[in-house]
Write a protein that holds these residues in place. Structure first.
Motif, PDB file in Angstrom:
ATOM      1  N   SER A 321      39.015  43.340  41.532  1.00 20.69           N
ATOM      2  CA  SER A 321      40.412  42.920  41.743  1.00 20.69           C
ATOM      3  C   SER A 321      41.351  43.858  40.979  1.00 20.69           C
ATOM      4  O   SER A 321      40.965  44.448  39.963  1.00 20.69           O
ATOM      5  N   PRO A 322      42.591  43.991  41.456  1.00 23.71           N
ATOM      6  CA  PRO A 322      43.554  44.841  40.739  1.00 23.71           C
ATOM      7  C   PRO A 322      43.766  44.367  39.294  1.00 23.71           C
ATOM      8  O   PRO A 322      43.909  45.182  38.387  1.00 23.71           O
ATOM      9  N   THR A 323      43.722  43.055  39.058  1.00 23.81           N
ATOM     10  CA  THR A 323      43.915  42.532  37.696  1.00 23.81           C
ATOM     11  C   THR A 323      42.879  43.116  36.748  1.00 23.81           C
ATOM     12  O   THR A 323      43.182  43.472  35.606  1.00 23.81           O
ATOM     13  N   CYS A 324      41.640  43.187  37.227  1.00 21.91           N
ATOM     14  CA  CYS A 324      40.579  43.692  36.357  1.00 21.91           C
ATOM     15  C   CYS A 324      40.816  45.160  36.019  1.00 21.91           C
ATOM     16  O   CYS A 324      40.665  45.571  34.866  1.00 21.91           O
ATOM     17  N   ARG A 325      41.228  45.920  37.022  1.00 24.85           N
ATOM     18  CA  ARG A 325      41.496  47.355  36.775  1.00 24.85           C
ATOM     19  C   ARG A 325      42.575  47.516  35.706  1.00 24.85           C
ATOM     20  O   ARG A 325      42.482  48.334  34.804  1.00 24.85           O
ATOM     21  N   VAL A 326      43.627  46.671  35.808  1.00 23.31           N
ATOM     22  CA  VAL A 326      44.719  46.735  34.832  1.00 23.31           C
ATOM     23  C   VAL A 326      44.176  46.404  33.439  1.00 23.31           C
ATOM     24  O   VAL A 326      44.470  47.081  32.449  1.00 23.31           O
TER      25      VAL A 326
END
Ligand code: PMP
Length: 422
Positions: A321-326
């Protein structure tokens, strides 16, 4: 009798004294980054319970996947049968592993993922009518506790009673900027003079030996040379996989693609034990013939357990998920700032970080081995502050769940500074 007294009467915890404490702590529950004791004490799990809980504890999405899977298909033997969680997970993993990876083989944990890889590589040659006895490994490596995995790991305190029973391995020195050309010459010489089946390594970061980091281009050079000589390269990404060092896999930092990958630890996000060994089409082809004796003769009762695979599918969704990348880049950035703040402190011998890992090595005039006296100082100091860090001799490190907040990271950094001020 309380829980600890009952525990003492029935359970053997050989690792606990190595941490510098007499008894284990009784954990009643866990949530997010916290382990919670019976009297409500909340301990910040800054090592993701040995690098396992990527998204913290009891993540609702993983807990739901586990509960639903347990209620519909909790287990089926994986010989002659297959199921949706195993297939979905295999497809997901192949979508993020390098393109040369063709198939997923399931097992139970990190050590067995490594055993499978070593056996695959030996049998690959055997099936081709070429018995190759040697494996190349890197000094200081840790690949697990089973006999094959111990054979390719550091021959030290952990293996001493078993050394005579381990198979023959050629070790190259741990690469440093000073010794790279010597190490490469040695590597080449082994390949030219011995019958080498495989080269196994922890890519870029050796975890259990103290989060030791080495140059990625040099690793690339070793792999390319080995592959030019048809030697199977095994990337043990049990620790580094699934975002631990910033990218999804450590091998995403290099341009060559190993032939075999070993995965476990963060794979299920911590809910269940599961191991994976993936390999190329070329490896698989050495096993698929009309001759049944050439098939891969390895299988576990819990291979591809549906609940474990379902947990891994849920963990994969969170990981990609994008959240994890952030979060991954946020944690690395925080480590970088802290690194800049304390590097050069007179008590610090070395401090290194990559991705979510931050490791600090202290000067000590005493023994700096795993059994060093410093463990009595380090682990209990942080535990008293309700922070779980991992000591290794004169070293301590953190490798937190990706959901850890900036405030929680600051709490850990503050405690480290307090330790430095002692
Ligand atoms: N390989 C590596 C690189 C590891 O760090 C570990 C565990 N520390 C293992 C294999 C063994 O995994 P497990 O403890 O799940 O058997």
């Amino acid at each position: 009798m309380n829980w600890i007294e009952r525990d003492k009467q029935s359970i053997w915890h050989p690792f606990t004294p190595l941490l510098g404490v007499d008894d284990p702590l009784y954990i009643k529950s866990a949530e997010g980054v916290y382990l919670i004791t019976e009297d409500g004490r909340k301990i910040l799990d800054a090592v993701s319970s040995w690098w396992v809980n990527l998204h913290g504890h009891a993540h609702p999405a993983i807990a739901k996947a586990v509960a639903e899977q347990a209620a519909s298909l909790e287990h089926v033997i994986f010989a002659g049968f297959t199921h949706k969680p195993a297939i979905t997970l295999a497809e997901n993993l192949l979508s993020i592993l390098p393109d040369n990876q063709d198939k997923i083989f399931y097992s139970d944990n990190g050590s067995t993922a490594v055993e499978v890889a070593l056996k695959m590589a030996f049998q690959y040659w055997f099936n081709k009518g070429d018995v190759r006895k040697k494996v190349i490994a890197i000094d200081g490596a840790y690949h697990g506790d089973t006999f094959g995995a111990m054979s390719v790991g550091e021959r030290g305190d952990f293996t001493k009673p078993f050394n005579e029973h381990l198979f023959e391995v050629e070790f190259i020195d741990f690469p440093t900027p000073e010794n790279e050309s010597k190490v490469f010459e040695h590597f080449k010489n082994i390949i030219e003079t011995e019958e080498v089946a495989s080269f196994i390594f922890e890519p870029i970061v050796q975890g259990a030996s103290g989060m030791r980091m080495y140059n990625e281009q040099f690793l690339d050079k070793l792999i390319s040379y080995a592959q030019d000589h048809n030697i199977l390269c095994i990337a043990d990404e049990v620790m580094t996989g699934f975002g631990r060092i910033g990218k999804l896999f450590a091998c995403d930092y290099i341009s060559s693609n190993p032939d075999i990958f070993c995965l476990s630890k963060g794979l299920t996000g911590g809910a269940m034990a599961l191991g994976v060994t993936s390999c190329t089409k070329e490896v698989i082809e050495a096993f698929t013939s009309q001759d049944l004796h050439k098939t891969f003769l390895h299988g576990h009762s819990f291979t591809a357990n549906p609940i474990a695979c379902a947990a891994a599918v849920a963990s994969f969704e969170l990981l990609t998920s994008p959240t994890c990348r952030v979060n991954l880049s946020r944690i690395e950035q925080k480590h970088k700032v802290f690194h800049a703040k304390i590097k050069g402190h007179p008590r610090i011998k070395d401090i290194r970080y990559k991705g979510t890992i931050l490791a600090l090595e202290f000067f000590t005039d005493k023994d700096s081995s795993y059994f060093s006296e410093m463990r009595n100082q380090l682990y209990p100091f942080f535990l008293k502050k309700n922070i779980l860090l991992r000591p290794l001799g004169n070293l301590i490190y953190l490798i937190p769940p990706y959901i850890i907040t900036d405030k929680e990271l600051d709490k850990i950094y503050d405690a480290i500074e307090e330790f430095l001020a002692l």
